[in-house]
Design a protein around this motif. Sequence first.
Motif, PDB file in Angstrom:
ATOM      1  N   UNK A 137       0.827  -1.205   0.000  1.00 20.47           N
ATOM      2  CA  UNK A 137       0.000   0.000   0.000  1.00 20.47           C
ATOM      3  C   UNK A 137       0.853   1.243   0.000  1.00 20.47           C
ATOM      4  N   UNK A 138       0.184   2.401  -0.025  1.00 18.00           N
ATOM      5  CA  UNK A 138       0.894   3.687  -0.084  1.00 18.00           C
ATOM      6  C   UNK A 138       1.850   3.881   1.083  1.00 18.00           C
ATOM      7  N   UNK A 139       1.392   3.572   2.291  1.00 12.08           N
ATOM      8  CA  UNK A 139       2.227   3.763   3.485  1.00 12.08           C
ATOM      9  C   UNK A 139       2.731   2.439   4.048  1.00 12.08           C
ATOM     10  N   UNK A 140       2.748   1.388   3.200  1.00 11.83           N
ATOM     11  CA  UNK A 140       3.090   0.050   3.673  1.00 11.83           C
ATOM     12  C   UNK A 140       2.240  -0.327   4.877  1.00 11.83           C
ATOM     13  N   UNK A 141       0.953  -0.022   4.776  1.00 14.88           N
ATOM     14  CA  UNK A 141       0.071  -0.213   5.909  1.00 14.88           C
ATOM     15  C   UNK A 141      -0.975  -1.290   5.750  1.00 14.88           C
ATOM     16  N   UNK A 142      -0.948  -2.054   4.659  1.00 14.57           N
ATOM     17  CA  UNK A 142      -1.928  -3.112   4.443  1.00 14.57           C
ATOM     18  C   UNK A 142      -1.188  -4.444   4.414  1.00 14.57           C
TER      19      UNK A 142
END
Length: 193
Positions: A137-142
């Motif tokens: 994900x965008x913020x390596x959050x998934x």
Amino acid sequence: MKRIQLDNVYSRTKTAGLASVEMTFIVPILLIIMMGIFELTQVIQANNIIISISREGANLISRNSSQTPEQVMDTIASTSDPLDLNQDGIIYINLVVGREDDGGNPIDPVLSQQYRWGDFGYTASSSTWSGCSEWTGDDNGICNMDSDPVLTDFPLQLDSGESVYVVEVMYRYSPISTLIFDSDFTIKEITYL
């Protein structure tokens, strides 16, 4: 008459000397007690803030379909003042779904989705499920899961299709002095909603 005056002077000098000796022993003890009270007050305040953030995060994510989990985590982290979650905190949002066996009896639920706050400053594993090997994900959050992991030790029993959000907030508390606590420790709160 002169003898009475000398006795009064001697008595006052002796009393003043005893008072200064007593103060020499009492002041350090009072300072230690005051520092301990201050430190415990700081820990209680940090714990209350973490509890509030976790509850508000669960409330927001369970009722709001217009914000992404990352936006919810950013929102609740912005309310953490005086704690600095960007430096010493991490937030997880997990979606857990219940299921049943062939006989219609509830069995261990599965983790459907797991999100990790992108601006975290403290690395700690999720208590719900710590097996994520790849964050995307965008913020390596998934969490990129190949399949939905079964949660064998989940504390709630869910009916088939019933879902619950689990919001975990963890904060690394650094003590002001080593008088009471000799090292950093983690304050953690988990809210199910």
